[in-house]
Design an enzyme around this catalytic site. Sequence first.
Site, PDB file in Angstrom:
ATOM      1  N   ARG A 177       0.945  -1.560  -0.304  1.00 53.62           N
ATOM      2  CA  ARG A 177       0.283   0.262  -0.065  1.00 53.62           C
ATOM      3  C   ARG A 177       0.666   0.958  -0.117  1.00 53.62           C
ATOM      4  O   ARG A 177       1.871   1.205   0.600  1.00 53.62           O
ATOM      5  CB  ARG A 177      -0.627  -0.421   1.290  1.00 53.62           C
ATOM      6  CG  ARG A 177      -1.323   1.511   1.237  1.00 53.62           C
ATOM      7  CD  ARG A 177      -2.343   1.226   2.606  1.00 53.62           C
ATOM      8  NE  ARG A 177      -3.892   0.807   1.610  1.00 53.62           N
ATOM      9  CZ  ARG A 177      -5.319   0.539   2.520  1.00 53.62           C
ATOM     10  NH1 ARG A 177      -5.340   1.180   3.105  1.00 53.62           N
ATOM     11  NH2 ARG A 177      -6.213  -0.532   2.157  1.00 53.62           N
ATOM     12  N   ASP A 223     -17.220   6.470  -0.769  1.00 52.32           N
ATOM     13  CA  ASP A 223     -15.995   6.552  -0.553  1.00 52.32           C
ATOM     14  C   ASP A 223     -16.199   7.978   0.155  1.00 52.32           C
ATOM     15  O   ASP A 223     -16.698   9.340  -0.249  1.00 52.32           O
ATOM     16  CB  ASP A 223     -15.421   5.810  -1.657  1.00 52.32           C
ATOM     17  CG  ASP A 223     -13.843   6.217  -1.013  1.00 52.32           C
ATOM     18  OD1 ASP A 223     -13.921   6.006   0.389  1.00 52.32           O
ATOM     19  OD2 ASP A 223     -12.664   5.993  -1.918  1.00 52.32           O
ATOM     20  N   HIS A 243      -7.150   0.885  -6.300  1.00 49.33           N
ATOM     21  CA  HIS A 243      -7.433   0.040  -4.840  1.00 49.33           C
ATOM     22  C   HIS A 243      -7.868  -1.799  -6.010  1.00 49.33           C
ATOM     23  O   HIS A 243      -9.468  -1.854  -5.867  1.00 49.33           O
ATOM     24  CB  HIS A 243      -8.398   0.802  -3.945  1.00 49.33           C
ATOM     25  CG  HIS A 243      -8.275  -0.194  -3.259  1.00 49.33           C
ATOM     26  ND1 HIS A 243      -7.505  -0.780  -2.662  1.00 49.33           N
ATOM     27  CD2 HIS A 243      -8.924  -0.474  -1.862  1.00 49.33           C
ATOM     28  CE1 HIS A 243      -7.665  -1.466  -1.044  1.00 49.33           C
ATOM     29  NE2 HIS A 243      -8.616  -0.910  -0.716  1.00 49.33           N
ATOM     30  N   ARG A 258     -13.333  -9.263   1.978  1.00 48.85           N
ATOM     31  CA  ARG A 258     -11.816  -9.015   0.891  1.00 48.85           C
ATOM     32  C   ARG A 258     -11.273 -10.290   1.659  1.00 48.85           C
ATOM     33  O   ARG A 258     -10.377 -10.116   0.735  1.00 48.85           O
ATOM     34  CB  ARG A 258     -11.515  -7.287   2.534  1.00 48.85           C
ATOM     35  CG  ARG A 258     -12.167  -6.829   2.246  1.00 48.85           C
ATOM     36  CD  ARG A 258     -12.053  -5.974   0.201  1.00 48.85           C
ATOM     37  NE  ARG A 258     -10.405  -5.676   0.220  1.00 48.85           N
ATOM     38  CZ  ARG A 258      -9.989  -5.142   0.961  1.00 48.85           C
ATOM     39  NH1 ARG A 258     -10.320  -3.678   1.214  1.00 48.85           N
ATOM     40  NH2 ARG A 258      -8.156  -4.458   0.530  1.00 48.85           N
ATOM     41  N   CYS A 311     -16.832   1.630   0.600  1.00 49.90           N
ATOM     42  CA  CYS A 311     -15.883   0.248   0.735  1.00 49.90           C
ATOM     43  C   CYS A 311     -15.214   0.657   2.368  1.00 49.90           C
ATOM     44  O   CYS A 311     -14.232  -0.436   3.419  1.00 49.90           O
ATOM     45  CB  CYS A 311     -15.085   0.625  -0.134  1.00 49.90           C
ATOM     46  SG  CYS A 311     -13.908   2.659   0.422  1.00 49.90           S
ATOM     47  N   GLN A 339     -10.105  -4.042  -3.397  1.00 45.77           N
ATOM     48  CA  GLN A 339     -11.113  -3.929  -3.266  1.00 45.77           C
ATOM     49  C   GLN A 339     -12.173  -4.208  -4.030  1.00 45.77           C
ATOM     50  O   GLN A 339     -13.327  -4.813  -3.662  1.00 45.77           O
ATOM     51  CB  GLN A 339     -11.212  -1.642  -2.788  1.00 45.77           C
ATOM     52  CG  GLN A 339     -12.430  -1.752  -2.686  1.00 45.77           C
ATOM     53  CD  GLN A 339     -13.018  -1.939  -1.564  1.00 45.77           C
ATOM     54  OE1 GLN A 339     -12.644  -1.599  -0.070  1.00 45.77           O
ATOM     55  NE2 GLN A 339     -13.847  -2.324  -0.958  1.00 45.77           N
TER      56      GLN A 339
HETATM   57  N1   CP Z   1     -11.630  -0.510   2.591  1.00 39.01           N
HETATM   58  C1   CP Z   1     -10.036  -0.355   2.654  1.00 39.01           C
HETATM   59  O1   CP Z   1      -9.330  -0.197   1.498  1.00 39.01           O
HETATM   60  O2   CP Z   1     -10.004  -0.404   4.199  1.00 39.01           O
HETATM   61  P1   CP Z   1      -8.813  -0.011   5.174  1.00 39.01           P
HETATM   62  O3   CP Z   1      -7.992   1.041   4.386  1.00 39.01           O
HETATM   63  O4   CP Z   1      -8.875  -0.092   6.491  1.00 39.01           O
HETATM   64  O5   CP Z   1      -8.180  -0.582   4.481  1.00 39.01           O
HETATM   65  N1  NVA Z   2     -10.169   6.545  -1.604  1.00 35.19           N
HETATM   66  C1  NVA Z   2      -9.729   6.215  -0.179  1.00 35.19           C
HETATM   67  C2  NVA Z   2     -10.078   4.451  -0.224  1.00 35.19           C
HETATM   68  C3  NVA Z   2     -10.077   4.286   1.706  1.00 35.19           C
HETATM   69  C4  NVA Z   2     -10.113   2.445   1.344  1.00 35.19           C
HETATM   70  C5  NVA Z   2      -8.557   6.739  -0.009  1.00 35.19           C
HETATM   71  O1  NVA Z   2      -7.326   6.106  -0.930  1.00 35.19           O
HETATM   72  O2  NVA Z   2      -7.819   6.731   0.928  1.00 35.19           O
END
Ligand code: CP
Ligand code: NVA
Length: 307
Positions: A103, A222, A130, A290, A262, A133
């Site tokens: 990440r 989101d 992502h 997930r 999400c 997701q």
């Molecule tokens: N939806 C998601 O990716 O959540 P986190 O940021 O908690 O991993």
């Molecule tokens: N769009 C959001 C998703 C979090 C899971 C972010 O990148 O913060």
Amino acid sequence: MKRDLLSVRDLLAEEISALIGKAVKMKAELAAGTLPKSLAGKIVGLIFLKPSTRTRISFEAAVFRLGGHPIFMTGQDTQISRHEPLADMARVLERYIDAVVVRTFAHSDVEELAKFASVPVINALTDHSHPCQVLADLMTIREKRGTLENLTVAWVGDGNNVANSWINAALRLGFSLNLACPPGYEPDRELLDPALLKSNGKIRLIADPDEAVAGADVLYADVWASMGREDEAKVRMEAFQPYQINSRLLSCAPPHAIVLHCLPAHRGEEITSEVIESARAPVFDQAENRLHLQMALLDWLIGSREL
Ligand code: CP
Ligand code: NVA
């Protein structure tokens, strides 16, 4: 040959379908206590340069459930904090572990790791996409709706990383995707513009959220300011107000439509408490999937290797 998962478009339509089928099967096996320990002896590294609840814990749990061992790393406790090149990191990690889950901010980071590592690299969220997701969300939609045929998804809000992955999924699977984003907050134009042309009208930019959700099977929310964009939160708050998923907007959608998010959610911003706490929004089933989708992914990439 190793496979990476950097984007939904790294998978063929048949592979997405098989992966979801495998995840459904493994979900049942986990519940029955018959899940094979297909990652026994395998080590999966997780490099997280942004916070995470779901992605981190579900990946760690997935590795443990399959009998493997996860190693969690942040930027601070690795030499990333002292600018060790990712190309070097990739060629070191491949000597120790069997897959890398990452990440990060720049999407080019995951591409760089994947290019130099001989082991699979999985995108656990970048500023651009992502995929894990959206693959898990497709599993949830298939479970709730029974099929992914004749599907219309309405994305309401920021044209962010998750929205980009929805575009990739719609391109691969051919479902309809209505994107309702405030002007100036559309998804990545380099991805969106060819997608609008290629999709034969199935991917559409519809500024009016009421129009975007009419006829949709799924409304998707989101946060308005993604990780790394917190300093824009105040300005965004105003621009995004008409894009809140609330009871009024939901009443413009068909009665069977469900609402996905999400998570994490900001109640009172992109979604109201009333909607997210209602039976129309199975967001915790969505979060659970997930785990199952990522068990299937890991088993495919480094476990049984079957799909
Ligand atoms: N939806 C998601 O990716 O959540 P986190 O940021 O908690 O991993
Ligand atoms: N769009 C959001 C998703 C979090 C899971 C972010 O990148 O913060």
